[in-house]
Design a protein around this motif. Structure first.
Motif, PDB file in Angstrom:
ATOM      1  N   SER A   1     -11.140  40.045 -59.916  1.00 17.63           N
ATOM      2  CA  SER A   1     -12.062  39.180 -59.269  1.00 17.63           C
ATOM      3  C   SER A   1     -11.166  37.794 -58.854  1.00 17.63           C
ATOM      4  O   SER A   1     -11.387  37.182 -58.112  1.00 17.63           O
ATOM      5  CB  SER A   1     -13.060  38.459 -60.404  1.00 17.63           C
ATOM      6  OG  SER A   1     -13.917  39.923 -60.632  1.00 17.63           O
ATOM      7  N   ALA A   2     -10.249  37.556 -59.959  1.00 16.00           N
ATOM      8  CA  ALA A   2      -9.435  36.500 -59.684  1.00 16.00           C
ATOM      9  C   ALA A   2      -8.609  36.492 -58.294  1.00 16.00           C
ATOM     10  O   ALA A   2      -8.414  35.412 -57.465  1.00 16.00           O
ATOM     11  CB  ALA A   2      -8.499  36.309 -60.588  1.00 16.00           C
ATOM     12  N   VAL A   3      -8.201  37.822 -57.963  1.00 15.92           N
ATOM     13  CA  VAL A   3      -7.379  37.997 -56.642  1.00 15.92           C
ATOM     14  C   VAL A   3      -8.382  37.817 -55.413  1.00 15.92           C
ATOM     15  O   VAL A   3      -8.008  37.141 -54.524  1.00 15.92           O
ATOM     16  CB  VAL A   3      -6.806  39.437 -56.622  1.00 15.92           C
ATOM     17  CG1 VAL A   3      -6.318  39.905 -55.013  1.00 15.92           C
ATOM     18  CG2 VAL A   3      -5.779  39.533 -57.626  1.00 15.92           C
ATOM     19  N   THR A   4      -9.781  38.387 -55.602  1.00 17.45           N
ATOM     20  CA  THR A   4     -10.648  38.014 -54.695  1.00 17.45           C
ATOM     21  C   THR A   4     -10.967  36.678 -54.376  1.00 17.45           C
ATOM     22  O   THR A   4     -10.893  36.025 -53.257  1.00 17.45           O
ATOM     23  CB  THR A   4     -11.960  38.852 -55.116  1.00 17.45           C
ATOM     24  OG1 THR A   4     -11.624  40.233 -55.185  1.00 17.45           O
ATOM     25  CG2 THR A   4     -13.016  38.670 -53.967  1.00 17.45           C
ATOM     26  N   ILE A   5     -11.284  35.851 -55.455  1.00 13.08           N
ATOM     27  CA  ILE A   5     -11.495  34.519 -55.192  1.00 13.08           C
ATOM     28  C   ILE A   5     -10.073  33.557 -54.481  1.00 13.08           C
ATOM     29  O   ILE A   5     -10.416  32.894 -53.844  1.00 13.08           O
ATOM     30  CB  ILE A   5     -11.654  33.820 -56.583  1.00 13.08           C
ATOM     31  CG1 ILE A   5     -12.960  34.264 -57.156  1.00 13.08           C
ATOM     32  CG2 ILE A   5     -11.723  32.242 -56.672  1.00 13.08           C
ATOM     33  CD1 ILE A   5     -13.312  34.229 -58.632  1.00 13.08           C
ATOM     34  N   SER A   6      -9.024  34.067 -54.940  1.00 12.63           N
ATOM     35  CA  SER A   6      -7.785  33.678 -54.455  1.00 12.63           C
ATOM     36  C   SER A   6      -7.778  33.614 -53.058  1.00 12.63           C
ATOM     37  O   SER A   6      -7.363  33.041 -52.071  1.00 12.63           O
ATOM     38  CB  SER A   6      -6.507  34.166 -55.115  1.00 12.63           C
ATOM     39  OG  SER A   6      -5.583  33.743 -54.443  1.00 12.63           O
ATOM     40  N   ASP A   7      -8.191  34.897 -52.473  1.00 10.76           N
ATOM     41  CA  ASP A   7      -8.026  35.272 -51.040  1.00 10.76           C
ATOM     42  C   ASP A   7      -9.251  34.493 -50.527  1.00 10.76           C
ATOM     43  O   ASP A   7      -8.858  33.939 -49.379  1.00 10.76           O
ATOM     44  CB  ASP A   7      -8.633  36.926 -50.777  1.00 10.76           C
ATOM     45  CG  ASP A   7      -7.494  37.651 -51.058  1.00 10.76           C
ATOM     46  OD1 ASP A   7      -6.300  37.240 -51.399  1.00 10.76           O
ATOM     47  OD2 ASP A   7      -7.702  38.832 -51.314  1.00 10.76           O
ATOM     48  N   TRP A   8     -10.470  34.333 -50.879  1.00  7.49           N
ATOM     49  CA  TRP A   8     -11.489  33.529 -50.191  1.00  7.49           C
ATOM     50  C   TRP A   8     -11.196  32.026 -50.266  1.00  7.49           C
ATOM     51  O   TRP A   8     -11.295  31.325 -48.983  1.00  7.49           O
ATOM     52  CB  TRP A   8     -12.893  33.512 -51.191  1.00  7.49           C
ATOM     53  CG  TRP A   8     -13.342  34.876 -51.072  1.00  7.49           C
ATOM     54  CD1 TRP A   8     -13.265  35.896 -50.162  1.00  7.49           C
ATOM     55  CD2 TRP A   8     -14.593  35.170 -51.656  1.00  7.49           C
ATOM     56  NE1 TRP A   8     -14.082  36.803 -50.415  1.00  7.49           N
ATOM     57  CE2 TRP A   8     -15.121  36.406 -51.580  1.00  7.49           C
ATOM     58  CE3 TRP A   8     -15.300  34.706 -53.218  1.00  7.49           C
ATOM     59  CZ2 TRP A   8     -16.162  37.184 -52.277  1.00  7.49           C
ATOM     60  CZ3 TRP A   8     -16.352  35.281 -53.482  1.00  7.49           C
ATOM     61  CH2 TRP A   8     -16.609  36.421 -53.142  1.00  7.49           C
ATOM     62  N   LEU A   9     -10.499  31.565 -51.274  1.00  9.42           N
ATOM     63  CA  LEU A   9      -9.759  30.367 -50.970  1.00  9.42           C
ATOM     64  C   LEU A   9      -8.541  29.932 -49.848  1.00  9.42           C
ATOM     65  O   LEU A   9      -8.726  29.085 -49.395  1.00  9.42           O
ATOM     66  CB  LEU A   9      -9.299  29.770 -52.542  1.00  9.42           C
ATOM     67  CG  LEU A   9     -10.341  29.614 -53.717  1.00  9.42           C
ATOM     68  CD1 LEU A   9      -9.687  29.188 -54.668  1.00  9.42           C
ATOM     69  CD2 LEU A   9     -11.112  28.370 -53.215  1.00  9.42           C
ATOM     70  N   GLN A  10      -8.127  31.077 -50.106  1.00 11.83           N
ATOM     71  CA  GLN A  10      -7.145  30.979 -48.740  1.00 11.83           C
ATOM     72  C   GLN A  10      -7.423  31.092 -47.257  1.00 11.83           C
ATOM     73  O   GLN A  10      -7.232  30.374 -46.515  1.00 11.83           O
ATOM     74  CB  GLN A  10      -5.940  32.227 -48.793  1.00 11.83           C
ATOM     75  CG  GLN A  10      -4.844  32.350 -47.969  1.00 11.83           C
ATOM     76  CD  GLN A  10      -3.982  30.887 -47.948  1.00 11.83           C
ATOM     77  OE1 GLN A  10      -3.741  30.535 -49.229  1.00 11.83           O
ATOM     78  NE2 GLN A  10      -3.634  30.580 -46.738  1.00 11.83           N
TER      79      GLN A  10
ATOM     80  N   TRP B   1      -8.856  27.662 -46.723  1.00  8.91           N
ATOM     81  CA  TRP B   1      -7.863  26.607 -46.569  1.00  8.91           C
ATOM     82  C   TRP B   1      -7.489  26.986 -45.068  1.00  8.91           C
ATOM     83  O   TRP B   1      -7.320  25.738 -44.215  1.00  8.91           O
ATOM     84  CB  TRP B   1      -6.835  26.896 -47.413  1.00  8.91           C
ATOM     85  CG  TRP B   1      -5.595  26.062 -46.969  1.00  8.91           C
ATOM     86  CD1 TRP B   1      -4.399  26.302 -46.248  1.00  8.91           C
ATOM     87  CD2 TRP B   1      -5.352  24.540 -47.170  1.00  8.91           C
ATOM     88  NE1 TRP B   1      -3.798  25.194 -46.153  1.00  8.91           N
ATOM     89  CE2 TRP B   1      -4.170  24.225 -46.979  1.00  8.91           C
ATOM     90  CE3 TRP B   1      -6.386  23.717 -47.729  1.00  8.91           C
ATOM     91  CZ2 TRP B   1      -3.831  22.847 -46.707  1.00  8.91           C
ATOM     92  CZ3 TRP B   1      -5.814  22.249 -47.836  1.00  8.91           C
ATOM     93  CH2 TRP B   1      -4.705  21.938 -47.436  1.00  8.91           C
TER      94      TRP B   1
END
Length: 85
Positions: free
Chosen positions: A64-73, A76
Motif C-alpha cells: 500500500s505504501a508503494v502504491t500511494i508513493s506511485d500515486w503521489l509521483q 507531482w
C-alpha cells in the motif's frame, strides 16, 4: 531470465515480452502482464491472510505504501507538466 525488453513507453514504463518455453514462458507471461500479476498477488494475499494474518497485513501495508508513493509521483508529474505549460 523470463522476459525480453522490447521497448520503452516513458522514463518509468517498459514493454517486455515473455521468452522461453514451459515454466519459464509461463513465469514470463505472469511478469509481463500487470493484470495477470495483480490477480495472483491478490489471491496470494487472501490466502496468506487466512494462514498468517499478521505477516500478510505487514506485506499489504508495504504494498500500500508503494502504491500511494506511485500515486503521489503521478500527481507531482501532472502538476509539474501543468506548471510548465
Amino acid at each position: 531470465p523470463f522476459t525480453r525488453r522490447t521497448g520503452t513507453i516513458s522514463a518509468s514504463e517498459v514493454m517486455d515480452e515473455p521468452r522461453g518455453h514451459g515454466l519459464r514462458l509461463a513465469t514470463g507471461e505472469l511478469l509481463a502482464c500487470p493484470f495477470c500479476l495483480a490477480a495472483w498477488v491478490g489471491t496470494s494475499l487472501a490466502c496468506g491472510y487466512a494462514v498468517a494474518p499478521r505477516a500478510t497485513r505487514l506485506a499489504a501495508c508495504g504494498l500500500s505504501a508503494v502504491t500511494i508513493s506511485d500515486w503521489l509521483q503521478y500527481a507531482w508529474s501532472i502538476t509539474q507538466e501543468r506548471a510548465e505549460g
